[in-house]
Design an enzyme around this catalytic site. Structure first.
Site, PDB file in Angstrom:
ATOM      1  N   ASP A 125      49.331  28.086  38.870  1.00 26.42           N
ATOM      2  CA  ASP A 125      48.859  29.442  39.154  1.00 26.42           C
ATOM      3  C   ASP A 125      49.961  30.297  39.806  1.00 26.42           C
ATOM      4  O   ASP A 125      51.086  29.824  39.999  1.00 26.42           O
ATOM      5  CB  ASP A 125      47.624  29.326  40.068  1.00 26.42           C
ATOM      6  CG  ASP A 125      46.570  30.366  39.734  1.00 26.42           C
ATOM      7  OD1 ASP A 125      46.921  31.425  39.198  1.00 26.42           O
ATOM      8  OD2 ASP A 125      45.384  30.116  40.043  1.00 26.42           O
ATOM      9  N   TRP A 160      48.645  35.114  34.663  1.00 23.84           N
ATOM     10  CA  TRP A 160      47.731  36.223  34.306  1.00 23.84           C
ATOM     11  C   TRP A 160      48.429  37.339  33.509  1.00 23.84           C
ATOM     12  O   TRP A 160      47.987  38.480  33.531  1.00 23.84           O
ATOM     13  CB  TRP A 160      47.072  36.838  35.540  1.00 23.84           C
ATOM     14  CG  TRP A 160      46.843  35.905  36.678  1.00 23.84           C
ATOM     15  CD1 TRP A 160      46.056  34.782  36.636  1.00 23.84           C
ATOM     16  CD2 TRP A 160      47.395  35.972  38.000  1.00 23.84           C
ATOM     17  NE1 TRP A 160      46.083  34.163  37.853  1.00 23.84           N
ATOM     18  CE2 TRP A 160      46.893  34.868  38.714  1.00 23.84           C
ATOM     19  CE3 TRP A 160      48.244  36.858  38.643  1.00 23.84           C
ATOM     20  CZ2 TRP A 160      47.230  34.622  40.049  1.00 23.84           C
ATOM     21  CZ3 TRP A 160      48.585  36.630  39.972  1.00 23.84           C
ATOM     22  CH2 TRP A 160      48.082  35.524  40.650  1.00 23.84           C
ATOM     23  N   GLY A 161      49.546  37.025  32.857  1.00 24.01           N
ATOM     24  CA  GLY A 161      50.211  38.042  32.039  1.00 24.01           C
ATOM     25  C   GLY A 161      51.251  38.856  32.788  1.00 24.01           C
ATOM     26  O   GLY A 161      51.823  39.800  32.225  1.00 24.01           O
ATOM     27  N   ASP A 182      41.249  36.744  35.027  1.00 22.58           N
ATOM     28  CA  ASP A 182      40.199  35.745  34.791  1.00 22.58           C
ATOM     29  C   ASP A 182      39.077  36.254  33.886  1.00 22.58           C
ATOM     30  O   ASP A 182      38.605  37.381  34.030  1.00 22.58           O
ATOM     31  CB  ASP A 182      39.576  35.326  36.126  1.00 22.58           C
ATOM     32  CG  ASP A 182      40.564  34.542  36.961  1.00 22.58           C
ATOM     33  OD1 ASP A 182      41.749  34.468  36.574  1.00 22.58           O
ATOM     34  OD2 ASP A 182      40.157  34.012  38.007  1.00 22.58           O
TER      35      ASP A 182
HETATM   36  C1  GAL Z   1      43.064  32.193  39.515  1.00 23.35           C
HETATM   37  C2  GAL Z   1      43.089  31.628  38.106  1.00 23.35           C
HETATM   38  C3  GAL Z   1      41.743  30.977  37.858  1.00 23.35           C
HETATM   39  C4  GAL Z   1      41.524  29.874  38.878  1.00 23.35           C
HETATM   40  C5  GAL Z   1      41.659  30.435  40.289  1.00 23.35           C
HETATM   41  C6  GAL Z   1      41.641  29.335  41.347  1.00 23.35           C
HETATM   42  O1  GAL Z   1      44.285  32.779  39.789  1.00 23.35           O
HETATM   43  O2  GAL Z   1      43.322  32.658  37.186  1.00 23.35           O
HETATM   44  O3  GAL Z   1      41.682  30.474  36.543  1.00 23.35           O
HETATM   45  O4  GAL Z   1      42.468  28.863  38.659  1.00 23.35           O
HETATM   46  O5  GAL Z   1      42.859  31.152  40.450  1.00 23.35           O
HETATM   47  O6  GAL Z   1      41.790  29.828  42.629  1.00 23.35           O
END
Ligand code: GAL
Length: 384
Positions: A125, A160-161, A182
């Protein structure tokens, strides 16, 4: 090579977020096998954020002992004993999105630790990454750490792009890369992702695929990303889009409780076959407007698939939408005809010349797999 075809599996985040533990993951591993998902290709059981102890102990990442009392190796062994692969989560920043330790500065240590546990997939992430830091280098560092940790581990980047990952994640070692924020459990959410990514998949090929985020099929508005839920038709269209665009297919619903209609969608053999086709070609747009999108995708054995997605929500807007075969590289002035199979039902819908015009109601779609009729087969079918 890892990630030769789009990865298929299950991830804990969409439904459970922080409510994860050893028992739940084991039950999910049991269910994915017992309910036929492994046979359909769903192979990875992935634990998302919130599995770690809040602080590193002795510089090491540690699972939260209340959630995972026997540790991660024990759980990975259980998952492997079912014929499945085991995935886990970390972050390029120093702290994950939900406030757990990230891997920044510990990439090589963590990769070794993951390998010692038997991890097969790492979602990586992008929260709490220092502003002005070198994001490409952060992903490259973990990509190199994983390649040198002594175990094959799929590297699933998730930024996230940010900074157009389609332009650099493949070269920087990712096997999949998230390209949007998301997903939520709603028509608007998955059609927004579709619109933003349908022209952003040209780089999809063995070794690296654009990940459109986890599937919402079967969530029925329950769990962390609930946002109203979808109808059966909408879930089917969402699944067809992800399959057609070559996204990894990662189930986000509680596998133990997916109802039969949604199980049918997730286990649809012909749609999965489009996603996992041996040619591994990306789909490409034909004619697209704000309301509908027609696309094509070359398949193995000289076949080609065509898709018509009507994502307009206005109920009066039932349209005859066409695909002209010339646009598929099949000119009709050569007498070429196509035999079409419906990609959802597997039904042979007959032989067509020049093109196909179909009525597609709002928030519905059609996908056909087409095979060129050679003179011999043409003769045969005319004689029948
Ligand atoms: C976001 C990610 C999600 C999930 C989440 C966990 O940044 O896009 O898919 O992993 O964090 O905290």
């Amino acid at each position: 090579m890892l990630s030769v075809k789009p990865i298929m599996g299950w991830n804990s985040w969409n439904t459970f977020a922080a409510q994860i533990n050893e028992k739940l993951i084991m039950e999910m591993a049991d269910a994915i096998v017992e309910k036929g998902y492994l046979d359909a290709g769903y192979e990875y059981i992935i634990i998302d954020d919130c599995w770690a102890r809040k602080r590193r102990v002795n510089g090491k990442l540690d699972p939260n002992p209340e959630k995972f009392p026997h540790g991660m190796k024990y759980l990975a062994d259980y998952v492997h004993s079912k014929g499945l692969k085991f995935g886990i989560y970390s972050c390029a920043g120093s702290i994950t999105c939900a406030g757990y330790p990230g891997s920044y500065g510990y990439e090589y240590d963590d990769a070794k630790m993951f390998a010692s546990w038997g991890v097969d997939y790492l979602k990586y992430d992008f929260c709490n990454f220092s502003e002005g830091g070198d994001k490409r280098n952060a992903y490259l560092t973990m990509a190199m750490a994983l390649r040198n940790c002594g175990r094959d581990i799929v590297f699933a980047a998730c930024n996230w792009g940010v900074g157009e990952p389609a332009e650099w994640m493949r070269s920087h070692g990712a096997h999949t890369y998230r390209s949007t924020g998301d997903i939520r459990d709603s028509l608007k959410s998955f059609t927004d992702i579709f619109r933003s990514q349908y022209t952003n998949i040209e780089g999809n090929a063995p070794g690296c695929y654009n990940d459109l985020d986890m599937l919402i099929v079967g969530m029925r508005n329950k769990g962390h990303v609930g946002a109203g839920g979808c109808t059966d038709e909408e879930y089917l269209m969402h699944f067809a889009m992800w399959a057609f665009l070559g996204s990894p297919l990662i189930i986000g619903a509680d596998i133990r409780k997916i109802d039969s209609e949604c199980a049918k969608i997730l286990l649809n053999k012909t749609l999965i076959a489009l996603n996992q086709d041996d040619e591994c070609r990306p789909a490409f747009p034909l004619r697209c407007t704000e309301k509908y999108y027609t696309m094509a995708k070359i398949l193995d054995k000289g076949k080609i698939a065509m898709a018509i997605f009507n994502i307009n929500e206005d109920n009066d807007w039932v349209q005859n939408i066409s695909v002209v075969f010339n646009d598929l590289g099949v000119p009709s002035n050569k007498g070429l005809k196509l035999r079409l199979t419906d990609a959802v039902t597997g039904e042979d819908i007959g032989i067509y010349e020049d093109g196909i015009w179909v009525k597609v109601p709002p928030t519905h779609f059609k996908i056909y797999v087409a095979e060129i009729i050679t003179e011999d087969t043409n003769q045969e079918s005319e004689n029948q």
